[in-house]
Scaffold this motif. Structure first.
Motif, PDB file in Angstrom:
ATOM      1  N   GLU A  23       0.839  -1.191   0.000  1.00 49.81           N
ATOM      2  CA  GLU A  23       0.000   0.000   0.000  1.00 49.81           C
ATOM      3  C   GLU A  23       0.875   1.243   0.000  1.00 49.81           C
ATOM      4  OE1 GLU A  23      -1.288   0.885   4.483  1.00 49.81           O
ATOM      5  OE2 GLU A  23      -1.891  -1.122   3.814  1.00 49.81           O
ATOM      6  N   VAL A  24       0.262   2.345  -0.373  1.00 47.28           N
ATOM      7  CA  VAL A  24       0.966   3.629  -0.480  1.00 47.28           C
ATOM      8  C   VAL A  24       0.236   4.655   0.370  1.00 47.28           C
ATOM      9  CG1 VAL A  24       1.396   5.564  -2.039  1.00 47.28           C
ATOM     10  CG2 VAL A  24       2.068   3.262  -2.702  1.00 47.28           C
ATOM     11  N   MET A  25       1.003   5.502   1.027  1.00 47.01           N
ATOM     12  CA  MET A  25       0.428   6.612   1.768  1.00 47.01           C
ATOM     13  C   MET A  25       1.124   7.899   1.319  1.00 47.01           C
ATOM     14  SD  MET A  25       0.166   7.293   5.899  1.00 47.01           S
ATOM     15  CE  MET A  25      -0.955   5.919   6.115  1.00 47.01           C
ATOM     16  N   VAL A  26       0.336   8.928   1.059  1.00 46.41           N
ATOM     17  CA  VAL A  26       0.854  10.252   0.764  1.00 46.41           C
ATOM     18  C   VAL A  26       0.300  11.189   1.823  1.00 46.41           C
ATOM     19  CG1 VAL A  26       0.991  12.121  -0.904  1.00 46.41           C
ATOM     20  CG2 VAL A  26       0.954   9.754  -1.706  1.00 46.41           C
ATOM     21  N   ALA A  38       5.713   3.979   1.040  1.00 48.64           N
ATOM     22  CA  ALA A  38       5.213   2.666   0.643  1.00 48.64           C
ATOM     23  C   ALA A  38       5.377   1.710   1.819  1.00 48.64           C
ATOM     24  CB  ALA A  38       5.969   2.143  -0.575  1.00 48.64           C
ATOM     25  N   ALA A  39       4.478   0.749   1.937  1.00 46.91           N
ATOM     26  CA  ALA A  39       4.515  -0.208   3.040  1.00 46.91           C
ATOM     27  C   ALA A  39       4.063  -1.567   2.538  1.00 46.91           C
ATOM     28  CB  ALA A  39       3.624   0.263   4.185  1.00 46.91           C
ATOM     29  N   ALA A  94       8.538   2.048   7.938  1.00 42.91           N
ATOM     30  CA  ALA A  94       9.728   1.189   7.968  1.00 42.91           C
ATOM     31  C   ALA A  94      10.627   1.448   6.763  1.00 42.91           C
ATOM     32  CB  ALA A  94       9.318  -0.279   8.030  1.00 42.91           C
ATOM     33  N   LEU A  95      10.019   1.812   5.629  1.00 42.67           N
ATOM     34  CA  LEU A  95      10.795   2.088   4.423  1.00 42.67           C
ATOM     35  C   LEU A  95      10.969   3.593   4.259  1.00 42.67           C
ATOM     36  CD1 LEU A  95       8.990  -0.458   2.060  1.00 42.67           C
ATOM     37  CD2 LEU A  95      11.201  -0.750   3.181  1.00 42.67           C
ATOM     38  N   PRO A  96      12.051   4.043   3.642  1.00 48.12           N
ATOM     39  CA  PRO A  96      12.291   5.487   3.513  1.00 48.12           C
ATOM     40  C   PRO A  96      11.188   6.172   2.701  1.00 48.12           C
ATOM     41  CG  PRO A  96      14.276   4.223   3.006  1.00 48.12           C
ATOM     42  CD  PRO A  96      13.157   3.234   3.105  1.00 48.12           C
ATOM     43  N   PHE A  97      10.906   7.427   3.077  1.00 50.01           N
ATOM     44  CA  PHE A  97       9.902   8.195   2.347  1.00 50.01           C
ATOM     45  C   PHE A  97      10.579   8.975   1.221  1.00 50.01           C
ATOM     46  CE2 PHE A  97      11.344  11.223   5.583  1.00 50.01           C
ATOM     47  CZ  PHE A  97      11.509  12.388   4.850  1.00 50.01           C
ATOM     48  N   VAL A  98       9.734   9.436   0.279  1.00 46.60           N
ATOM     49  CA  VAL A  98      10.206  10.264  -0.834  1.00 46.60           C
ATOM     50  C   VAL A  98       9.472  11.601  -0.757  1.00 46.60           C
ATOM     51  CG1 VAL A  98      10.436  10.459  -3.325  1.00 46.60           C
ATOM     52  CG2 VAL A  98      10.578   8.208  -2.239  1.00 46.60           C
ATOM     53  N   PRO A  99      10.170  12.739  -0.728  1.00 44.33           N
ATOM     54  CA  PRO A  99       9.489  14.035  -0.633  1.00 44.33           C
ATOM     55  C   PRO A  99       8.836  14.437  -1.954  1.00 44.33           C
ATOM     56  CG  PRO A  99      11.851  14.357  -0.805  1.00 44.33           C
ATOM     57  CD  PRO A  99      11.640  12.871  -0.697  1.00 44.33           C
ATOM     58  N   LEU A 100       7.719  15.129  -1.848  1.00 45.20           N
ATOM     59  CA  LEU A 100       7.004  15.675  -3.000  1.00 45.20           C
ATOM     60  C   LEU A 100       6.695  17.141  -2.720  1.00 45.20           C
ATOM     61  CD1 LEU A 100       4.340  12.828  -3.495  1.00 45.20           C
ATOM     62  CD2 LEU A 100       6.465  13.099  -4.772  1.00 45.20           C
ATOM     63  N   ARG A 101       6.699  17.937  -3.766  1.00 48.45           N
ATOM     64  CA  ARG A 101       6.319  19.333  -3.642  1.00 48.45           C
ATOM     65  C   ARG A 101       5.093  19.589  -4.500  1.00 48.45           C
ATOM     66  NH1 ARG A 101      12.030  22.748  -4.043  1.00 48.45           N
ATOM     67  NH2 ARG A 101      13.061  21.783  -2.230  1.00 48.45           N
ATOM     68  N   VAL A 102       4.104  20.255  -3.911  1.00 45.86           N
ATOM     69  CA  VAL A 102       2.876  20.577  -4.627  1.00 45.86           C
ATOM     70  C   VAL A 102       2.747  22.087  -4.702  1.00 45.86           C
ATOM     71  CG1 VAL A 102       0.373  20.359  -4.665  1.00 45.86           C
ATOM     72  CG2 VAL A 102       1.778  18.429  -3.883  1.00 45.86           C
ATOM     73  N   SER A 103       2.647  22.586  -5.927  1.00 43.71           N
ATOM     74  CA  SER A 103       2.488  24.022  -6.156  1.00 43.71           C
ATOM     75  C   SER A 103       1.034  24.340  -6.474  1.00 43.71           C
ATOM     76  CB  SER A 103       3.386  24.473  -7.317  1.00 43.71           C
ATOM     77  OG  SER A 103       4.743  24.144  -7.067  1.00 43.71           O
ATOM     78  N   ALA A 104       0.690  25.608  -6.425  1.00 38.35           N
ATOM     79  CA  ALA A 104      -0.654  26.033  -6.801  1.00 38.35           C
ATOM     80  C   ALA A 104      -0.886  25.736  -8.272  1.00 38.35           C
ATOM     81  CB  ALA A 104      -0.844  27.515  -6.514  1.00 38.35           C
TER      82      ALA A 104
END
Length: 729
Positions: free
Chosen positions: A657-660, A697-698, A708-718
């Motif tokens: 599964e994925v979490m954002v 992700a898990a 438990a697994l490393p996260f990946v950063p995301l940037r959201v603009s207007a």
């Protein structure tokens, strides 16, 4: 219209659905002689079947071989307990997960099944209302459970590793504790579970778990949707919820077990009404924005066909067990009839513009269609597919629904504050119920019709047994909440789409959603007021569904439900029967969770080494990917068995599964990614606002929970602030 007022103070929560009368029968509870049966043995009785995940096929298939069985005899009854694998290929929205497992594995979903027969004749014992639990025996650790193969319990466990089986007094005490809902004594597996799903005013679904006896509530999960929900429906297998979404977000398919969005299905413009065909194989979505209906395969979630049916809002009803679908178009002149199997048109029936709702009765062989502007109900003959008559009522008609027997239809008129009850066979108005306050929704139990008053904080009950008489039955008013639904902060959606009342699973009461109070009220028939209140945790519940996962008689003498197993180990299986009042304890063994490739020898937890090291998630998009708020995004990643290892497919990581999440707090999206092959997975979501987000992700079943697994950063603009940056979408 006579009216009986039953306002009064709440009598407090006294246990929502399981009666504490069972506790007084504790002297009849006990444990009988137990005998473990290997999976390959047949005690001579006909093998029970697992509960149907879709409508049963024409030729019933043999049930899956049991993972293990145990048996007990008590009070003239022979009781067998089995755990059987789920037939994943039969589940709506399933993906076909390969061969059935050879053992009951920790954390897996299985069918828990009791077969109850007369000990002397072997005849099935029918019509029971059993309650069941599974509790892990003290000392039954994963190491003990690991010494088990082929689905049958081992002959013996290490000396002193596991407590002895409970005697009659201990068995009786455990059942009493489970019935009392004590915080200190909770079973690992509850076979009497109910979940309440609410469609809220924002872009969420809530899953609320009411507890036995003490009326505690637990917000099990909040499912974030890509857009605001319009209407929702549950698949008969209870594994999937289908939610139509505003803002061009299509149809969300929600995994009820995991509490997350499995996928979003693109359909037509402005999807509104969603229904599941009676056989459970297709899902029908009315697209109000482009005059079409999308028909979706419930198993694959593929769009099978898009039917042009006419402009405006669409409502859908089925006749002949789903052999024909009847579809309205509010701005069109006709009702379209479609073959439910071939999806080919069967014809159109001219009824006039303005139809807002439709209902069908196989018992009467008719379909009723309500025309709001003209104030009439059009009677359609199912066999001839032609207009059989028109019933003149008052303008302003809304929801229309037949009672469960198909004898009477209820035509609600919120503009006129009344409900017309029509005889299904003749089409004549049998009764006119007046004095209501903008009635907009009706639900039925075995004894009553429940009518929601949109303009008042009350629900009106109608005795169904009195509908056949010459006089109109009196309304029984139950005060629900402090404010009417119209007083909710956000304006209610289309009245015809609301399902604010849901019958209790026992059929002797109902749950009522009160958006103005942001609460759910529990009413049991015969009481003067609701017996309890469940909070909706700050959200406005617009519609409500009950997910009933309790034991049901799926075949004569066979009572089954789907459960999720706990940790590995030896379990006591507690069963409480109502006729005769009998409690028994059986046994089951659960193997440790499946180890990752290369884990080697099992340790006390079931797997050796660190399973997290055996899973690697590599994003197929660049770090600091920049997205646009309000615009759908598809993120892809690759899952492998360790760094540089072979790719993992859907069979290897069934529960990926994925979490954002928006950092540091706020929006949270959870979804089940779609497998694209060669270890590649993708997930689609729509970020609601600009900000910093994290992609996680898990794989809980492989020892890699969220975080438990490393996260990946995301940037959201207007939206419109600039071009997207950062790789594949």
């Amino acid at each position: 219209m006579r009216r009986i007022s039953m306002d009064g103070a709440s009598m407090g929560a006294r246990g929502l659905w399981l009666s504490l009368a069972w506790l007084s029968a504790s002297t009849a509870l006990g444990c009988g002689r137990r005998e473990a049966l290997p999976a390959s043995q047949d005690p001579g009785a006909e093998r029970p079947a697992q509960p149907a995940q879709l409508a049963p096929p024409a030729q019933p298939e043999e049930p899956a071989a049991p993972l293990q069985e145990s048996r007990v005899e008590r009070d003239g009854l022979s009781i067998a307990f089995a755990l059987r694998p789920l037939d994943r290929g039969q589940q709506g929205g399933g993906s076909g997960l390969g061969a059935a497992p050879a053992a009951a594995v920790a954390g897996s979903d299985v069918v828990a099944e009791f077969t109850i027969t007369d000990a002397s004749t072997g005849a099935p014992v029918r019509g029971l209302t059993p309650l069941g639990w599974m509790s892990r025996r003290a000392g039954a650790d994963g190491a003990a459970a690991a010494r088990f193969s082929g689905g049958a319990p081992v002959a013996s466990l290490a000396s002193g590793a596991v407590d002895a089986a409970p005697d009659e007094a201990a068995c009786r005490g455990k059942i009493k504790s489970f019935m009392a809902g004590l915080l200190s004594v909770r079973p690992e597996v509850d076979m009497n579970a109910y979940l309440l799903w609410t469609l809220n005013q924002d872009n969420t679904l809530s899953a609320i778990n009411p507890q036995v006896a003490l009326a505690r509530t637990q917000l099990r999960s909040v499912v974030s949707l890509a857009g605001r929900g319009v209407s929702f429906v549950m698949h008969p297998d209870r594994e999937s919820l289908y939610v139509t979404l505003r803002g061009g977000q299509g149809l969300a398919v929600v995994d009820t077990r995991r509490g997350l969005v499995r996928t979003n299905v693109p359909v037509g413009q402005d999807p509104s009404r969603v229904v599941v065909a009676p056989d459970g194989r297709t899902v029908w979505v009315g697209n109000d924005g482009d005059g079409t209906v999308s028909v979706i395969d419930a198993r694959s979630t593929d769009v099978l066909k898009t039917l042009p049916v006419g402009p405006g809002h669409h409502e859908i009803a089925f006749t002949g067990g789903g052999r024909a679908a009847w579809i309205t178009s509010q701005q069109g002149e006709s009702v379209a009839v479609v073959d439910g199997e071939t999806l080919e048109p069967l014809g159109e029936i001219a009824v006039g513009e303005g139809v807002v709702s439709i209902a069908a009765s196989d018992e009467a062989g008719v379909v009723h269609a309500a025309n709001a502007a003209r104030g009439e109900v059009v009677i359609l003959d199912v066999a001839r597919r032609a207009v059989a008559g028109r019933v003149a009522l008052k303008p302003g008609l809304g929801a229309l629904q037949f009672d469960p027997r198909g004898r009477f239809s209820f035509a609600l008129n919120p503009a006129a504050n009344e409900v017309a009850v029509l005889d299904g066979a003749t089409g004549a108005v049998a009764h006119t119920l007046t004095g209501l306050a903008a009635p907009d929704a009706v639900t039925f139990t075995g004894s009553f019709a429940y009518i929601r008053n949109r303009g008042a904080a009350r629900v009106s009950l109608v005795d169904r047994s009195a509908l056949g008489g010459p006089a109109a039955p009196p309304l029984v008013d139950i005060a629900v909440g402090q404010g009417p639904p119209l007083a909710a902060a956000a304006p209610p959606g289309p009245a015809a789409l609301a399902t604010p009342i849901a019958p209790l699973p026992e059929g002797n009461g109902a749950l009522v959603a009160s958006p103005a109070d942001r609460a759910l009220y529990v009413y049991v028939e015969g009481m003067m007021a609701p017996i309890g209140t469940l909070p909706s945790y700050g959200r406005e519940p617009r519609s409500i569904l009950v997910e009933d996962r309790s034991l049901k008689e799926v075949r004569p003498g066979v009572y089954a439900t789907t459960v999720r197993l706990g940790e590995g180990g030896l379990y006591d299986v507690e069963l409480l029967l109502d006729r005769p009042r009998t409690g028994v304890c059986l046994e089951a063994t659960v193997a440790p969770a499946r180890c990752a490739p290369g884990d080697g020898e099992a340790d006390a937890s079931g797997c050796g080494g660190d399973p997290v090291k055996d899973i690697a998630i590599a994003p197929l998009f660049e770090p600091d990917l920049r997205l646009a708020a309000g615009e759908p995004a598809t993120l892809r990643f690759r899952a492998t068995a360790g760094e540089g290892g072979p790719p993992l497919d859907a069979l290897d990581v069934e529960d990926i599964e994925v979490m954002v999440v928006r950092f540091p707090a706020g929006y949270r999206f959870r979804g089940a990614p779609r497998a694209e092959g060669d270890g590649t997975f993708s997930v689609s979501f729509t970020p609601p606002a600009p900000g910093q987000y994290r992609f996680l992700a898990a794989v809980p079943g492989r020892g890699a929970p969220v975080g438990a697994l490393p996260f990946v950063p995301l940037r959201v603009s207007a939206r419109g602030a600039g071009a997207r940056v950062g790789g594949a979408r």
